[in-house]
Design an enzyme around this catalytic site. Structure first.
Site, short mmCIF file in Angstrom:
data_model
loop_
_atom_site.label_atom_id
_atom_site.label_comp_id
_atom_site.label_asym_id
_atom_site.label_seq_id
_atom_site.Cartn_x
_atom_site.Cartn_y
_atom_site.Cartn_z
CG ASP A 91 6.37 2.61 10.32
OD1 ASP A 91 6.67 3.97 9.03
OD2 ASP A 91 6.87 3.68 11.30
CB SER B 197 6.61 7.37 9.55
OG SER B 197 7.78 7.05 9.40
CD GLN C 18 6.93 5.83 5.53
OE1 GLN C 18 8.06 6.20 6.03
NE2 GLN C 18 6.18 5.11 6.64
#
Length: 295
Positions: free
Chosen positions: A206, A230, A280
């Protein structure tokens, strides 16, 4: 901030089983320090995967997960993880994990686990002719004198050493492009637990996923007023790998529109094996670009 980031990573992944057994399994875990007091998304992803893994009774490693970030987390409050044992079949198990703080969900995730099986085998090859990670500058070297500022602690206090192949985007972007590659590994050894390494890989996946969106427009982390977060995260584990050895994270932003950017990533080990794939979408609000659009 902790003087031993790897020890702190292991601390937050060591969840407490509350013993509650109603329709769901309940675990709790702490948070790490993070800028602006918001929980790092990769941390709650990894914790949610560990919580789900704790409910798998057979040798079935996680092979995929899909998660949505619902609210910012509070680093000063513990997190409760509620795991629903949705399905257990002959080869696959499915779990839903909800992460809560202050009685409200901050992450919703579904993960699938599979017993090891034989089948067809192929992969996209690892990019060739990339520099060795030890030849690339560290985050400290990339930041230079700016490393003395409090804001730089985010890059310097992480449990992972992350080195950009084409130069970091901490302060500036040399050449706009939607492509990026980084080498990464934990700053210290981790226990010999494959499930822990898979969760830690989700954690580190991430960190840089939205950087190709920024890099495509010549935008660095130092851009005044930039807001990046995110929104969702999907990951597929293909093969076991250790995160305390160098891994190559190849990333490409395929689209940006409406204040959101989408990136796809592939993670390889040093032997060239594709160990995981990631996708993502995140919020990417850049004041100067929004003003241009309004004009």
């Amino acid at each position: 901030m902790t003087p031993d980031p790897v020890h702190d990573l292991l601390r937050v992944l060591d969840l407490v089983d509350t013993g509650a057994r109603t329709s769901e399994d309940i675990f709790t875990g702490p948070s790490q320090w993070s800028p602006l007091g918001r929980v790092f998304g990769g941390q709650v992803l990894a914790q949610s995967i560990m919580a789900a893994t704790r409910t798998i009774e057979d040798e079935r490693p996680v092979h995929s997960m899909h998660g949505y970030f619902l609210r910012p987390g509070d680093v000063d409050a513990p997190i409760t993880f509620s795991v629903d044992r949705i399905h257990d079949g002959r080869s696959f198990s499915t779990r839903r994990t909800q992460a809560y703080q202050h009685g409200r969900p901050i992450l919703s995730l579904i993960a699938s686990f599979q017993s090891e099986d034989d089948g067809v085998d192929h992969q996209l090859p690892m990019p060739a002719d990339l520099p060795d990670p030890d030849s690339l500058p560290t985050a400290l070297e990339s930041l230079g004198r700016v490393a003395e500022l409090p804001e730089a602690a985010w890059a310097l206090g992480r449990p992972f050493d992350i080195r950009h192949v084409d130069g970091g985007i901490y302060l500036s972007v040399d050449q706009p492009t939607p492509h990026q590659a980084v080498w990464l590994r934990s700053t210290g050894p981790l226990p010999d637990d494959p499930a822990l390494h898979r969760a830690a890989l989700a954690y580190v996946s991430d960190y840089t996923m939205l950087e190709p969106v920024m890099r495509a427009h010549g935008v660095s982390w130092a851009t005044p007023g930039i807001r990046v977060a995110s929104l969702d995260h999907a990951m597929w584990w293909h093969r076991d790998a250790r995160v305390d050895d160098w891994l190559l994270y190849v990333q490409e932003s395929t689209n940006a529109h409406g204040g959101r950017g989408l990136t796809h990533g592939r993670i390889y080990d040093r032997q060239g094996r594709l160990v995981a794939s990631v996708a993502q979408e995140g919020m990417t609000r850049i004041p100067e670009l929004r003003r241009d659009a309004d004009d």
